[in-house]
Design an enzyme around this catalytic site. Structure first.
Site, short mmCIF file in Angstrom:
data_model
loop_
_atom_site.label_atom_id
_atom_site.label_comp_id
_atom_site.label_asym_id
_atom_site.label_seq_id
_atom_site.Cartn_x
_atom_site.Cartn_y
_atom_site.Cartn_z
N HIS A 160 40.15 45.45 36.77
CA HIS A 160 39.22 46.04 35.80
C HIS A 160 39.40 47.57 35.75
CE1 HIS A 160 36.74 42.38 37.00
NE2 HIS A 160 36.84 42.24 35.70
N SER A 179 37.99 38.26 40.02
CA SER A 179 36.67 38.28 40.67
C SER A 179 36.47 37.01 41.48
CB SER A 179 35.56 38.40 39.63
OG SER A 179 35.77 39.55 38.85
#
Ligand code: PAF
Length: 284
Positions: free
Chosen positions: A36, A192
């Site tokens: 990210h 994640s």
């Protein structure tokens, strides 16, 4: 700056647009990692203002998936964003996005439904309705933030291709910027959902990137037969892995390839101790 309400975001956007500033959007579900971070850095470099959205979107999870246990780490996420020079972190509640009783049934919500040809394969096969949920929320975010640029990781390449298609088909005035997969030194693609993996699982998870790197190697040495390339995968799999798919598809329209070429992307998904992992590689 952390903002929870759509109206607050709109106020800032209005001001920025008046000043002629270029706005970048990085849509995320939080639990931010270096993957990210690379999208955020690209936006901060390219745009005058950057908005990061953090929203675990309930309508893109299928029944029995990990909606409730999906990692939520808002405080750390906000810190990462602040350090990276993000202007607004937009973290709405499900109620803010979908209204009172936030509707999880598609009877009461206008959905953006991408073409079946793009969604009946790869991840869409086992995650029915997933990409409808993704396109719907991404569309909402585009309407709220009105970004000039939006940044998406190639890690979720089927998602990226579907969003590019949606933007073309619906004439959405945003430029989609694809960003390369970020990997650990071991080769494991950052995600994640890696938070669900034990140290032992992480070792077994290396099968994904090893299979993909090996296929690319073989292709670069001249093997183009998809059947032959697929068969090289088996030596990396063991009883810990449950292979969901290994497929060779076109980078633009996801058509299946019989013969690998420069426009081929190899997609893989497997389950490891109940955790579903995906990865892909372009043969270019
Ligand atoms: O890739 C993700 O994290 C999500 O699918 C997205 C694009 C933020 C939509 O919820």
């Amino acid at each position: 700056m952390l903002v929870h309400e759509i109206s607050q975001v709109r106020e800032h956007i209005k001001e920025w647009k008046k000043q002629g500033l270029k706005v970048g959007l990085v849509p995320t579900m939080g639990a931010l990692h270096n993957g990210h971070k690379s999208l955020i850095e690209k936006s901060v470099q390219t745009c005058d203002k950057t908005v990061v959205s953090i929203f675990v979107n309930p309508i893109q999870f299928c029944a029995g998936e990990d909606l409730d246990k999906y990692p939520r780490t808002l405080q750390e996420d906000v810190k990462l964003c602040e350090n990276a020079g993000v202007d607004i972190v937009f973290a709405p509640s499900p109620k803010e996005m979908y209204g009172e009783g936030h509707i999880l049934s598609n009877d009461f919500l206008t959905y953006v439904v991408p073409p079946y040809f793009y969604t009946d394969k790869l991840c869409g096969k086992s995650r029915v309705g997933h990409f409808d949920g993704v396109c719907t929320v991404v569309n909402k975010l585009f309407n709220i933030v009105q970004p000039d640029f939006a940044f998406f990781g190639e890690k979720d390449r089927q998602q990226l291709i579907i969003i590019q298609k949606m933007v073309r088909d619906l004439n959405i005035p945003v430029e989609i910027v694809p960003c390369p997969i970020v990997r650990e030194e071991s080769g494991l693609a950052l995600s994640s959902r890696n938070k669900y993996l034990s140290e032992d699982d992480k070792i077994h998870a290396l099968a994904l990137s090893k299979i993909l790197f090996n296929i690319k190697n073989c292709y670069k040495k001249g093997v183009t037969d998809v059947q032959a390339l697929s068969e090289t995968a088996y030596s990396f799999l063991n009883e810990h892995h449950s292979l969901e798919y290994l497929e060779f598809r076109d980078e633009n329209n996801l058509e299946e390839k019989q013969t690998a070429d420069e426009s081929t992307v190899v997609f893989i998904a497997l389950k490891l101790n109940g955790v579903r992992l995906i990865d892909n590689i372009s043969l270019r």
